[in-house]
Scaffold this motif. Structure first.
Motif, PDB file in Angstrom:
ATOM      1  N   SER A 142      58.003  57.446 -56.156  1.00 26.50           N
ATOM      2  CA  SER A 142      58.251  57.667 -55.127  1.00 26.50           C
ATOM      3  C   SER A 142      59.029  57.447 -54.431  1.00 26.50           C
ATOM      4  O   SER A 142      60.580  57.036 -54.826  1.00 26.50           O
ATOM      5  CB  SER A 142      56.760  56.762 -54.457  1.00 26.50           C
ATOM      6  OG  SER A 142      57.470  55.869 -55.041  1.00 26.50           O
ATOM      7  N   ASN A 143      59.586  56.845 -53.050  1.00 28.10           N
ATOM      8  CA  ASN A 143      60.936  56.120 -52.731  1.00 28.10           C
ATOM      9  C   ASN A 143      60.603  54.631 -52.459  1.00 28.10           C
ATOM     10  O   ASN A 143      59.665  54.001 -52.151  1.00 28.10           O
ATOM     11  CB  ASN A 143      61.357  57.058 -51.074  1.00 28.10           C
ATOM     12  CG  ASN A 143      61.516  57.998 -51.121  1.00 28.10           C
ATOM     13  OD1 ASN A 143      62.023  58.713 -52.113  1.00 28.10           O
ATOM     14  ND2 ASN A 143      61.329  58.559 -50.038  1.00 28.10           N
ATOM     15  N   HIS A 144      61.828  54.264 -52.934  1.00 26.75           N
ATOM     16  CA  HIS A 144      62.163  52.111 -52.652  1.00 26.75           C
ATOM     17  C   HIS A 144      61.986  52.347 -50.840  1.00 26.75           C
ATOM     18  O   HIS A 144      62.043  53.175 -50.210  1.00 26.75           O
ATOM     19  CB  HIS A 144      63.610  52.304 -52.978  1.00 26.75           C
ATOM     20  CG  HIS A 144      63.543  52.022 -54.238  1.00 26.75           C
ATOM     21  ND1 HIS A 144      63.586  51.123 -55.077  1.00 26.75           N
ATOM     22  CD2 HIS A 144      64.820  52.757 -54.895  1.00 26.75           C
ATOM     23  CE1 HIS A 144      63.740  51.545 -57.024  1.00 26.75           C
ATOM     24  NE2 HIS A 144      64.528  52.667 -56.412  1.00 26.75           N
ATOM     25  N   VAL A 157      53.247  52.992 -55.903  1.00 27.35           N
ATOM     26  CA  VAL A 157      53.576  54.104 -55.300  1.00 27.35           C
ATOM     27  C   VAL A 157      54.412  53.444 -54.031  1.00 27.35           C
ATOM     28  O   VAL A 157      55.335  54.398 -53.410  1.00 27.35           O
ATOM     29  CB  VAL A 157      53.232  55.246 -55.318  1.00 27.35           C
ATOM     30  CG1 VAL A 157      53.296  56.055 -56.218  1.00 27.35           C
ATOM     31  CG2 VAL A 157      52.320  55.522 -54.854  1.00 27.35           C
ATOM     32  N   SER A 160      59.431  48.138 -53.802  1.00 22.66           N
ATOM     33  CA  SER A 160      60.436  48.401 -54.516  1.00 22.66           C
ATOM     34  C   SER A 160      59.856  47.275 -55.223  1.00 22.66           C
ATOM     35  O   SER A 160      58.842  46.223 -54.535  1.00 22.66           O
ATOM     36  CB  SER A 160      61.862  47.687 -54.267  1.00 22.66           C
ATOM     37  OG  SER A 160      62.330  48.424 -52.684  1.00 22.66           O
ATOM     38  N   GLN A 176      61.253  54.723 -58.496  1.00 22.76           N
ATOM     39  CA  GLN A 176      61.466  55.341 -57.789  1.00 22.76           C
ATOM     40  C   GLN A 176      62.987  55.849 -57.793  1.00 22.76           C
ATOM     41  O   GLN A 176      64.019  55.006 -58.108  1.00 22.76           O
ATOM     42  CB  GLN A 176      61.081  54.048 -56.855  1.00 22.76           C
ATOM     43  CG  GLN A 176      59.793  53.416 -56.526  1.00 22.76           C
ATOM     44  CD  GLN A 176      59.426  53.093 -55.873  1.00 22.76           C
ATOM     45  OE1 GLN A 176      59.490  51.517 -55.935  1.00 22.76           O
ATOM     46  NE2 GLN A 176      57.753  52.866 -55.029  1.00 22.76           N
TER      47      GLN A 176
END
Ligand code: PLP
Length: 460
Positions: A142-144, A157, A160, A176
């Protein structure tokens, strides 16, 4: 008149009196009496515009007769179905969802909110990969800086590493990556070029995590955190799709905020011509007339579950007939009143206020799509200096917004803003999609007054 003088910072309301047994607090002593359309009225008789649609969730107007009727009619029939019996309303809603969801996203699993939807999608991803014979695939990239919910799994998820406070040691952390950001785009490069390059982060992450172990990539269609509502170029999502296909990684689009018309299309991924394998929705799905969410999967993901795979999952309230009635009626109202089209048409009206907003000394950026605008507030645009923590700038902003007749969803990031990013405090404008041109100008006028007084109070 509103009771807030606009000078003194509000104290957090303590759980006293009739609030004594409520576990969570509310920062402002404003109690709602009723709501209609885009307007909210408190017990003192003050009127507010629901400028953020709750937390970006109220996609149809408040107090809609058709919604109330639909919920009532369901209650007159039956309020609950035992899970071993067939749930007719559930089938009707799932069929309606299939008719509006992109491409082959046809089968829906119903839940009661966004966190449940993402949590469910995470389990579905694992079982789906197992059913496809990929026994090692379990990691979800997933994304920071993203936000996908408040359960232990969805916190895992989100954000950060290190930003989840006391829960950090309890989380199952997966790799991430950085999300697409215009702020990092090298000068001279087009957004499309930067989009393709940015997407490569996913391929690197898959490589280092081990392609055999990566089950899915989970992301929102637009940016989160500091980059909230930064809309990536089409090249970004197209490249992400290619990478997912290449490594047999399922693409999960979290449309909890962007779904159901908010961005001017039924679902935001349609803007990029990219279809996810799994889509999570909630919030605007019921306009918040009832808690409702869904995980919608492609025919390919659904295939093994139609045969012998059994999804090990279930919530007592999932597919609750009353919430489902609200979901069916929401789609009907969105269609009948052409509210998705209205969100697309009103984009130009909303963003016609962009230059006026940018003329404020504290607004660094205005961005977004459809009826979804995000502004980025800073103390100093040139240095990106941020407000002192003790100024409680975000609380004051919301307080003054109330004074000027706006209920605004405040940033969760201000107080926890990481100095490393040198970025501002996002505010959200995401009113109910029934808003008219005249009402948008009124809302933005109120915002302008709020900003002016906020800046004066902070001495800027
Ligand atoms: C993108 C996204 N996913 C999931 C969630 C969680 O939804 P809920 O608050 O309904 O559990 C949110 C909530 O804001 C969200 O913004």
């Amino acid at each position: 008149m509103n009771q807030y003088p606009g000078k003194n910072l509000p104290e957090y309301i303590k759980p006293e009196g009739k609030w004594a047994n409520t576990f969570s607090y509310h920062p402002f002593d404003v109690e709602l009496r009723e709501a209609k359309g885009i307007y909210l009225y408190d017990t003192e008789g003050n009127q507010y515009i629901d400028a953020s649609g709750g937390p970006m969730a109220v996609n149809i107007g408040h107090n809609d007769e058709r919604m109330k009727r639909a919920i009532h009619e369901q209650l007159d029939k039956f309020n609950f179905v035992h899970p071993i019996l067939a749930n007719g309303p559930k089938a009707e809603l799932c069929n309606k969802l299939a008719s509006i969801a992109p491409g082959t996203l046809n089968a829906s699993y119903l839940v009661s909110g966004g966190s449940e939807a993402v949590d469910t999608a995470m389990k579905l991803v694992r079982q789906s990969q197992l059913a496809r014979g990929h026994k090692d695939k379990h990691k979800i990239i997933s994304n920071h800086e993203s936000y996908h919910g408040m359960t232990i799994a969805t916190l895992s998820v989100s954000g950060s590493a290190g930003s989840q406070g006391p829960f950090e040691p309890m989380l199952q952390r997966y790799p991430q990556i950085n999300q697409y950001s215009d702020y990092k785009k090298p000068e001279g490069m087009t957004r499309e070029e930067w989009g393709t390059i940015s997407a490569q982060e996913l391929e690197h992450a898959i490589h280092y995590a081990g392609p055999k172990t990566v089950a899915a990539y989970l992301a929102t269609p637009h940016g989160a955190g500091c980059d909230y509502a930064v809309v990536p170029p089409t090249s970004y999502w197209q490249r992400i799709r290619e990478i997912c296909d290449h490594y047999d990684v399922l693409l999960v689009a979290d449309e909890v905020v962007t779904g159901f018309g908010r961005t001017g299309k039924w679902f935001a991924m349609e803007h990029f011509g990219v279809q996810a394998d799994i889509m999570t929705t909630a919030k605007g799905m019921s306009g918040m007339y009832a808690p409702l969410g869904a995980v919608t999967v492609s025919d390919e993901v659904n295939e093994p579950f139609k045969k012998d795979a059994y999804f090990i999952h279930g919530f007592t309230g999932g597919g609750h007939p009353v919430a489902v009635a609200a979901g069916i009626a929401t789609i009907d109202v969105l269609r009948e009143d052409k509210l998705v089209e209205n969100a697309a048409n009103m984009e130009a009206v909303l963003f016609s206020h962009k230059q006026q907003l940018l003329s404020h000394p504290t607004i660094k950026d205005i961005r977004g799509w459809g009826l979804f605008m995000v502004g980025e507030l800073v103390k100093n645009k040139d240095t990106m200096e941020f407000f002192d923590q003790n100024q409680q700038a975000e609380l004051l902003f919301q307080q003054l917004a109330l004074k000027h007749g706006l209920v605004m969803y405040g940033s969760l990031y201000g107080a926890r803003r990481q100095p490393a990013f040198r970025r501002g405090l996002p505010f959200w404008i995401s009113p109910p999609l029934c808003i008219t041109e005249e009402q948008i100008h009124d809302m933005m006028g109120r915002l302008d007054e709020t900003l002016t007084e906020w800046e004066q109070t902070l001495g800027l």
